[in-house]
Scaffold this active site. Structure first.
Site, short mmCIF file in Angstrom:
data_model
loop_
_atom_site.label_atom_id
_atom_site.label_comp_id
_atom_site.label_asym_id
_atom_site.label_seq_id
_atom_site.Cartn_x
_atom_site.Cartn_y
_atom_site.Cartn_z
CG ASP A 53 -9.70 2.28 -0.56
OD1 ASP A 53 -9.18 1.18 -0.84
OD2 ASP A 53 -9.14 3.10 0.19
CG ASP A 62 -2.27 0.57 0.97
OD1 ASP A 62 -2.38 1.37 0.03
OD2 ASP A 62 -3.21 0.26 1.71
C1 DGJ Z 1 -5.94 1.73 1.51
C2 DGJ Z 1 -6.30 0.53 0.71
O1 DGJ Z 1 -6.79 0.90 -0.52
C3 DGJ Z 1 -7.34 -0.29 1.48
O2 DGJ Z 1 -7.74 -1.38 0.72
C4 DGJ Z 1 -6.75 -0.71 2.78
O3 DGJ Z 1 -5.68 -1.58 2.55
C5 DGJ Z 1 -6.30 0.49 3.56
N1 DGJ Z 1 -5.43 1.34 2.80
C6 DGJ Z 1 -5.60 0.08 4.82
O4 DGJ Z 1 -5.04 1.13 5.49
#
Ligand code: DGJ
Length: 720
Positions: free
Chosen positions: A520, A456
């Site tokens: 997301d 991430d």
């Molecule tokens: C952003 C990601 O896109 C999510 O899927 C998740 O992993 C969060 N970060 C976790 O902090």
């Protein structure tokens, strides 16, 4: 594919050909090669044909212009009379700012690949260009400038650009924000320039991902289209320009900050790869070029590595990590047929919410008194792979790492960059910081059976300085180096690229990742748009698509399970929902959907992605056709209420026109909700048989679907 060098003693022209694309370069010198053509395949051309083409493409000299036609060089230079964006901008303390390169060498480097070398001895500069026209039709270009002079040379920009003809008068590109990535925008290309610049230090939610130019109204199945994508995960620029001289260009490159690239004598700066694609048959043709190119890589997760159904813990539990709860989640997931369990954020020291812990890459002892292995082993014992979330390029203000090394962050001017999510960016160009993260990740991967890292990156870079200079480029390179190292050291390790959702979708990252997380948003309606346009660059097997809970967390919309599953089907599918709380009906639906995905993933992850140019904006039609065109799976998606009382017929494109096919609705979960007295007769009968030509040209009627419903259609070739 063909790379012809034509000429007697020495080569005069290069003609690269692949699929429906030709690139013709005039390499007679003494100036840089001129690009005579990038576009539709010109067929076999002999040396005389190519010389004639050079004549035929040389413009007249108008009144009140320069005395000779402007250059059409591979790297545009003002010294040759080009008034648009120059390929190279830079200087040596105010000198050597307007180079004039002369061609020194043309080397063949394999099928479709050439290396072109040039120099400007007076300016003390060398230039190398790599051009690769792959069998897929993908043209990759990169340039490298060398400082061959006496003092330092500051590079301000080095761009790769190719000419587009006058008929390419309409542009399509993308923008967006968190949970709404890759939304299209279209407009004419006026005289002047359309420039998309990114200074976020990462690819960005609003990154255009690509820029397309075509004839007015080009669609998925029609119109010539030219496209560029910059394969880079840091600052970048993409542009199209057209000048009163009629010159049109599509270009891009890394966006360099002031002083970011300072070449000492003997040093060179190389651009990232820029990806150019041409299609004679609309956007689907561009998509095919990207998909074929990516699928041709030896590292690509093809059907020999079927994409496992994922359970990701993020929307299921967020930071509420309780060991027993996770074990139960894993049990439930496995009982439904899930094949990979991914433990998302929150598993490491001090990480009880997003305010702390990044950088402290040790399993949190209070959460895992017997270590993380218990959960990992449990997942494996259930037959699932195990994935672990990390954010290696970041550090929380509240972390042991930051307390010990407050100087290990990217910063400018001695001040702390503006915060975002309570975190700063770890300066990976600092060898000590890099070494710390590398060794933590290496240790975790050596100590545990981790099949995939979800990598991430949750903030834009601000004031990203390294040792007083802009550090975005160094940071991007270091992140790539770290991933490459881990993949090399831990063979079989997969990487999922995530960045606050879909802020890191680019081919620089995709060249080293097996999956991207495109957004997301698990809201199926939002996902229809996000996946459609992400899918223009990436084939479905690279794009994570999850079934979220009934009420979407990012929008509050409530959607039927059938719509959520039909949407998540067309990708690397998974679930992101606390399924321990799902009803028995919902679990049965998920299990049936997983079986359906497993039965169809070979088709969907090797077939050609197609879209109808559906005339009603309230609906879309997309599908995947197997390489032998004997089977396909389509979705008719009702996004909103149509202005028509009954839906417009759905064209099913991409089949063999001469072949007959049986089309049947399939409902892995539930039939979609309909609002009608009676469905079309063929639908009531359960199937229909028509030729591929009829299915594309005439299409078929569909039931009156309620908004936010999808109808899946399975198509199989059938004998006459
Ligand atoms: C952003 C990601 O896109 C999510 O899927 C998740 O992993 C969060 N970060 C976790 O902090």
């Amino acid at each position: 594919m063909q790379a012809d060098g034509a000429g007697s003693d020495r080569e005069d022209f290069l003609h690269l050909r692949a699929r429906d694309c030709s690139v013709v370069l005039d390499v007679r010198g003494p100036s840089l090669p001129a690009v005579l053509h990038w576009g539709a395949d010109l067929g076999d051309l002999c040396a005389a044909d190519l010389a004639d083409l050079a004549q035929a493409t040389t413009p007249a000299v108008a009144w009140s212009t320069l005395d000779r036609p402007p250059s059409r060089s591979l790297i545009r230079q003002q010294s040759e009379g080009y008034f648009g964006r120059p390929g190279l901008s830079g200087h040596r303390d105010g000198t050597d700012w307007s180079p004039l390169f002369v061609l020194t060498e043309v080397k063949h480097a394999g099928a479709g690949r050439v290396i072109i070398e040039a120099a400007d001895p007076a300016a003390g500069l060398g230039m190398r260009s790599d051009l690769e026209l792959h069998e897929s039709g993908m043209l990759r270009v990169r340039h490298a400038v060398q400082n061959q002079g006496a003092g330092p040379y500051l590079v301000e920009a080095l761009l790769a650009a190719l000419p587009i003809p006058a008929q390419a008068s309409e542009l399509l590109d993308f923008t967006g924000h968190w949970s709404r990535e890759r939304h299209p925008q279209r407009h004419p290309l006026p005289l002047g320039a359309w420039v998309r610049e990114n200074r976020r230090g990462r690819t960005g939610h609003d990154a255009t991902t690509g820029l397309f130019a075509g004839g007015p109204g080009f669609g998925f199945r029609h119109g010539e289209v030219w496209a560029i994508h910059v394969g880079w995960s840091g600052n970048h620029v993409t542009y199209a320009e057209r000048w009163p001289s009629a010159d049109g260009m599509l270009g891009g490159g890394e966006l360099l900050l002031p002083g970011e690239v300072r070449l000492e004598p003997g040093e060179e700066y190389a651009t990232p790869w820029m990806y150019f694609a041409y299609s004679s048959c609309g956007l689907d043709g561009i998509g095919s070029v990207f998909h074929r190119y990516l699928r041709s890589r030896s590292s690509h997760p093809g059907p020999d590595r079927p994409r496992p159904v994922v359970l990701n813990t993020w929307e299921a539990v967020y930071f509420d990590l309780d060991r027993q709860r996770l074990l139960e989640l894993a049990d439930t997931a496995a009982s439904l047929g899930v094949e990979r369990f991914v433990l998302d954020d929150g598993w490491f020291r001090h990480r009880r919410d997003d305010s702390a812990g990044l950088g402290d890459w040790y399993p949190d002892e209070t959460l895992w008194p017997d270590g993380l292995a218990k959960l990992i082993d449990h997942a494996h014992s259930l037959g699932m792979q195990f994935g672990l979330w990390v954010e290696p390029e970041m550090v929380s203000h509240d972390s042991d790492l930051y307390r010990a090394h407050p100087d290990w962050i990217l910063a400018a001017g001695g001040r702390l960059p503006l915060g975002r999510r309570n975190q700063q960016v770890l300066d990976l160009a600092n060898p000590a910081a890099y070494e710390y993260v590398r060794s933590r990740l290496d240790s975790l991967l050596s100590a545990h059976r981790i099949d995939v890292l979800k990598w991430d990156h949750n903030r834009d870079l601000i004031d990203a300085g390294h040792e007083g200079r802009p550090g975005v480029r160094l940071q991007t390179q270091a992140a790539y180096r770290l991933i490459d190292h881990l993949r090399h050291t831990h063979p079989g390790l997969e990487i999922e690229s995530s960045s606050s959702g879909g802020a890191r979708v680019d081919l620089g990252m995709v060249e080293r990742a097996d999956r991207v997380w495109p957004s997301d948003s698990n809201d199926a309606l939002e996902r229809q748009t996000i996946q459609l346009w992400t899918g223009l660059f990436l084939p479905p097997e690279l794009v994570g698509t999850h079934v979220g809970p009934p009420r979407a967390h990012t929008s509050g919309r409530v959607q039927d399970l059938s719509f959520r599953t039909s949407t998540a089907l067309f990708g690397h599918a998974g679930i992101e929902w606390d399924i321990t709380e799902a009803s028995d009906d919902e679990k049965a639906g998920l299990a049936a959907w997983i079986r359906f995905y497993q039965e169809h993933r070979r088709l969907m992850h090797s077939g050609e992605v197609v879209h109808a140019d559906h005339p009603d904006p309230a609906a879309t039609v997309h599908g995947v056709v197997s390489p032998d065109r004997r089977e396909a799976l389509y979705a008719y998606v009702q996004l909103e209420t149509s202005r028509y009382a009954v839906p417009v017929s759905a064209s099913l494109p991409g089949l063999d026109p001469a072949q007959r096919y049986r089309v049947e609705p399939v409902h892995p979960v539930n039939p979609p909700m309909v609002i009608q007295l009676r469905p079309p007769p063929w639908y009531e009968a359960g199937a229909i048989t028509l030729s591929g030509r009829s299915l594309e040209v005439v299409g078929i009627t569909v039931p009156v679907l309620a908004p936010e419903q999808a109808l899946l259609l399975r198509v199989k070739a059938t004998p006459r």
